[in-house]
Write an enzyme that holds these catalytic residues in place. Structure first.
Site, PDB file in Angstrom:
ATOM      1  N   THR A   5       0.620  -1.120   0.104  1.00 46.63           N
ATOM      2  CA  THR A   5      -0.111   0.060  -0.020  1.00 46.63           C
ATOM      3  C   THR A   5       0.711   1.209  -0.022  1.00 46.63           C
ATOM      4  O   THR A   5       1.764   1.135   0.657  1.00 46.63           O
ATOM      5  CB  THR A   5      -1.258   0.057   1.168  1.00 46.63           C
ATOM      6  OG1 THR A   5      -1.822   1.329   1.078  1.00 46.63           O
ATOM      7  CG2 THR A   5      -0.340  -0.266   2.466  1.00 46.63           C
TER       8      THR A   5
ATOM      9  N   GLU B 134      -4.780  -2.988   4.466  1.00 48.96           N
ATOM     10  CA  GLU B 134      -4.711  -3.473   5.715  1.00 48.96           C
ATOM     11  C   GLU B 134      -5.798  -4.381   6.262  1.00 48.96           C
ATOM     12  O   GLU B 134      -5.688  -4.831   7.229  1.00 48.96           O
ATOM     13  CB  GLU B 134      -4.231  -2.518   6.730  1.00 48.96           C
ATOM     14  CG  GLU B 134      -2.883  -1.721   6.334  1.00 48.96           C
ATOM     15  CD  GLU B 134      -3.018  -0.504   5.551  1.00 48.96           C
ATOM     16  OE1 GLU B 134      -4.151  -0.461   4.776  1.00 48.96           O
ATOM     17  OE2 GLU B 134      -2.242   0.182   5.519  1.00 48.96           O
TER      18      GLU B 134
ATOM     19  N   LYS C 114      -6.148  10.981  -2.518  1.00 48.84           N
ATOM     20  CA  LYS C 114      -6.423   9.792  -3.149  1.00 48.84           C
ATOM     21  C   LYS C 114      -7.250  10.236  -4.487  1.00 48.84           C
ATOM     22  O   LYS C 114      -8.181  10.749  -4.408  1.00 48.84           O
ATOM     23  CB  LYS C 114      -7.415   8.800  -2.547  1.00 48.84           C
ATOM     24  CG  LYS C 114      -7.234   7.481  -2.866  1.00 48.84           C
ATOM     25  CD  LYS C 114      -8.036   6.391  -2.145  1.00 48.84           C
ATOM     26  CE  LYS C 114      -7.507   5.308  -2.362  1.00 48.84           C
ATOM     27  NZ  LYS C 114      -8.297   4.131  -1.738  1.00 48.84           N
TER      28      LYS C 114
ATOM     29  N   TRP D  83      -2.774   6.691  -4.480  1.00 53.49           N
ATOM     30  CA  TRP D  83      -2.326   7.634  -3.562  1.00 53.49           C
ATOM     31  C   TRP D  83      -1.396   8.676  -4.087  1.00 53.49           C
ATOM     32  O   TRP D  83      -0.625   8.426  -4.858  1.00 53.49           O
ATOM     33  CB  TRP D  83      -1.740   6.794  -2.464  1.00 53.49           C
ATOM     34  CG  TRP D  83      -2.761   6.119  -1.451  1.00 53.49           C
ATOM     35  CD1 TRP D  83      -2.929   4.747  -1.664  1.00 53.49           C
ATOM     36  CD2 TRP D  83      -3.903   6.577  -0.728  1.00 53.49           C
ATOM     37  NE1 TRP D  83      -3.800   4.462  -0.655  1.00 53.49           N
ATOM     38  CE2 TRP D  83      -4.376   5.388  -0.241  1.00 53.49           C
ATOM     39  CE3 TRP D  83      -4.117   7.854  -0.374  1.00 53.49           C
ATOM     40  CZ2 TRP D  83      -5.453   5.476   0.929  1.00 53.49           C
ATOM     41  CZ3 TRP D  83      -5.236   7.842   0.663  1.00 53.49           C
ATOM     42  CH2 TRP D  83      -5.733   6.962   1.000  1.00 53.49           C
TER      43      TRP D  83
HETATM   44  P1  AMP Z   1      -6.466   1.543   0.129  1.00 46.72           P
HETATM   45  O1  AMP Z   1      -5.595   0.796   1.119  1.00 46.72           O
HETATM   46  O2  AMP Z   1      -5.473   2.052  -0.959  1.00 46.72           O
HETATM   47  O3  AMP Z   1      -7.658   0.820  -0.371  1.00 46.72           O
HETATM   48  O4  AMP Z   1      -6.879   2.889   0.635  1.00 46.72           O
HETATM   49  C1  AMP Z   1      -7.842   2.921   1.849  1.00 46.72           C
HETATM   50  C2  AMP Z   1      -8.094   4.273   2.439  1.00 46.72           C
HETATM   51  O5  AMP Z   1      -9.070   4.746   1.186  1.00 46.72           O
HETATM   52  C3  AMP Z   1      -9.201   4.375   3.567  1.00 46.72           C
HETATM   53  O6  AMP Z   1      -8.211   4.600   4.662  1.00 46.72           O
HETATM   54  C4  AMP Z   1      -9.610   5.621   3.450  1.00 46.72           C
HETATM   55  O7  AMP Z   1      -9.056   6.857   3.679  1.00 46.72           O
HETATM   56  C5  AMP Z   1     -10.225   5.562   1.670  1.00 46.72           C
HETATM   57  N1  AMP Z   1     -11.188   5.139   1.362  1.00 46.72           N
HETATM   58  C6  AMP Z   1     -11.792   3.648   1.318  1.00 46.72           C
HETATM   59  N2  AMP Z   1     -13.016   3.623   1.067  1.00 46.72           N
HETATM   60  C7  AMP Z   1     -13.586   5.013   1.484  1.00 46.72           C
HETATM   61  C8  AMP Z   1     -14.812   5.363   1.247  1.00 46.72           C
HETATM   62  N3  AMP Z   1     -15.825   4.675   1.040  1.00 46.72           N
HETATM   63  N4  AMP Z   1     -14.996   6.778   1.642  1.00 46.72           N
HETATM   64  C9  AMP Z   1     -14.162   7.487   1.825  1.00 46.72           C
HETATM   65  N5  AMP Z   1     -12.823   7.010   2.039  1.00 46.72           N
HETATM   66  C10 AMP Z   1     -12.517   5.991   1.521  1.00 46.72           C
END
Ligand code: AMP
Length: 539
Positions: free
Chosen positions: A179, A325, A435, A440
């Site tokens: 990640t 995670e 994001k 990211w």
């Molecule tokens: P990733 O590990 O790249 O999937 O990113 C996870 C992160 O994406 C989370 O900690 C949030 O900051 C953001 N995220 C995931 N789903 C949502 C959602 N439905 N609404 C807002 N932020 C989200």
């Protein structure tokens, strides 16, 4: 009976009871390739035999740089059930990050699309442990000059389609994903058979109205991003057909046509991709008549997207929240009995909530002093989680870097409220990242870059709402006294220093930046002030 909780049980189950269900992959803008779960697992056995012939040892990391398609699914099962670790690499990362994670994971073989060979060739001098590469989707070596280069189809062709699968313990590692949603280098999350299986079951339980044996699922999230949110395991487990968009995930014409042609009933994606699809359908007069349900996650989603899905296309769009995670999904918005008690406006706003935790996930919110805050839907605090599908520590990292405290709570970096019934709503992000379209961007790296400009005294980069990409970086800067620099020149400063898609969309010059009591730039204040700047400017 004491049987281990492994992904191999998903494969066995699907082969016995859903073997004829179709697996469809887009191979060009017009054409698809068709097979069945039986066909996929038959080739996964050949692949396992091939990996053994290549000298792979249990636990070896086998990497992929691949889109969503049948061969990638074969790799999922051949590698995972073969007792190796499937390391899916995000090809959108830039060179140094890709080289870093290949070395950090100590990948032994890389299965790649031909189009990523130039990247691998560039990185070859840096890559340390790789024995060779295997090229997907081609008949020749596609110009690769690694010590060992194999063509995937040739590799499989000579192999027997029977094998004796190993019996790994349920706690053995089977997949990993890095990640970049953290500061510093990307961090590796290693998944066990047990955690992936429990995640598959837990998401199916919460999403009770979700896909079953009569459904056709389209994963519009990459198989290199948290295992396409677990759908390559969930679809065979429930016996749903699966339609892969190949390299065309970002091509709404192809996606729209596939949905109709293949009678897709359930799809998942990030807001940017759904929005692109609806914009295309609006323009072309298409429909989503086969789609029964859609899920959106990965980033905050505007209310208008839920309304467009419902009002213009008759499809229920449900929001989920998750993280690399967490094996992927942490919550899903499934209104409970209390929904009926809400007033009209509360019901209208309800889709904006991220929803209830999946089975086995505990959540809490805390203030800055780690004191638990009430579940009243008002108090917002740091969202922390623990549970069956949460990563204990990052691969090859120290305990201090794990983000898990002494009591086993993992800090997500998100800020949320929790309703009395456990429904969470993410209101902000405490981690210093942006994001954009599901990928990211580090605000800290952009700030560091801006601050090396001779005319800049202080700089902050915030996430600003964006029509297409959901979020884009916005630079807010203070010039040194008596120094001048134009907005254009400051933006040009980033060229060649950061990935092109990281470059901020706009610059705002201010006299001074707001600071917190501890002297840090208050991103919260800046987001409140300028969060809608790009929307207002139509940048
Ligand atoms: P990733 O590990 O790249 O999937 O990113 C996870 C992160 O994406 C989370 O900690 C949030 O900051 C953001 N995220 C995931 N789903 C949502 C959602 N439905 N609404 C807002 N932020 C989200």
């Amino acid at each position: 009976m004491d049987m281990p909780l492994t992904i191999t049980t998903v494969m066995r189950h699907a082969e016995m009871y859903h073997g004829e269900r179709e697996v469809v992959s887009a191979v060009s803008e017009q054409d698809v390739r068709r097979t069945s779960y039986s066909g996929v697992f038959r080739r996964a056995r050949k692949l396992f035999n091939a990996l053994q012939a290549l000298g792979c040892q249990p636990g070896d990391r086998i990497a992929t740089l691949a889109w969503n398609h049948q061969q990638h699914l074969e790799l999922y099962y051949g590698v995972i059930c073969g007792g190796y670790v499937l390391h899916t690499i995000n090809p959108r990362l830039f060179d140094d990050q890709i080289a870093y994670i290949i070395n950090h994971a100590e990948d032994k073989w890389i299965f790649t699309e031909p189009e990523f060979i130039p990247t691998l060739e560039r990185l070859k001098p840096q890559i340390k442990h790789v024995n060779g590469i295997v090229v997907l989707d081609t008949d020749d070596d596609a110009g690769a000059s690694f010590r060992n280069v194999h063509v995937y189809e040739h590799l499989l062709a000579g192999q027997d389609d029977t094998c004796a699968w190993p019996e790994p313990g349920e706690n053995s590692a089977c997949a990993m994903c890095y990640t970049s949603g953290t500061t510093g280098n990307p961090k590796g999350v290693l998944y066990s058979h047990r955690s992936l299986l429990l995640h598959t079951l837990s998401t199916a339980v919460l999403d009770a109205g979700g896909p079953g044996a009569n459904d056709v699922i389209m994963p519009l999230v990459p198989m290199f991003h948290v295992n396409a949110w677990g759908l390559p395991f969930r679809a065979p487990l429930v016996g749903a057909g699966i339609v892969f968009p190949g390299r065309y995930m970002g091509n709404p014409q192809v996606v729209g046509r596939l949905i109709t042609q293949e009678k897709v009933t359930y799809g998942v994606s990030v807001p940017t991709i759904w929005q692109m699809l609806l914009d295309h359908l609006d323009r072309s007069g298409g429909n989503l008549d086969t789609l029964r349900k859609a899920v959106v996650g990965g980033a905050a989603t505007p209310l208008s997207l839920f309304e467009r899905f419902r009002d213009d296309y008759g499809v229920e769009l449900a929001q989920g929240w998750g993280m690399t995670e967490l094996c992927s999904a942490g919550t899903l918005n499934v209104p409970g009995p209390d929904f009926e008690l809400l007033d009209e406006e509360q019901r209208r706003q309800y889709p904006l909530k991220q929803g209830k935790p999946i089975f086995g996930l505990e959540v809490k919110i805390t203030d800055d002093g780690d004191n638990a805050l009430p579940w009243d839907g008002v108090a917002a605090g740091h969202l922390k989680v623990k549970g069956l599908t949460v990563c204990e520590s990052y691969f090859g990292a120290t305990e201090a870097e794990s983000g898990v405290d002494a009591n086993g709570w993992f800090t997500t970096g998100d800020v949320a409220t929790i309703d009395p019934d456990g429904t969470i709503q993410v209101t902000d992000r405490s981690k210093d990242l942006i994001k954009s379209g599901g990928e990211w961007i580090s605000s800290i790296e952009l700030e560091n870059c801006a601050m090396t400009h001779p005319a800049i005294a202080e700089a902050a980069v915030i996430s600003a709402a964006h029509e297409k990409w959901t979020e884009r970086p916005l630079l807010i800067a203070v010039k040194k006294p008596d120094q001048t620099v134009s907005r254009e020149d400051l933006l040009a400063w980033f060229d060649g220093k950061v990935a092109r898609w990281w470059k901020p969309d706009a610059v705002i010059f201010v006299e001074e930046l707001p600071h917190t009591a501890t002297g840090k730039v208050s991103k919260l204040t800046l987001r409140e002030q300028y969060g809608d700047y790009l929307l207002a400017q139509n940048v």
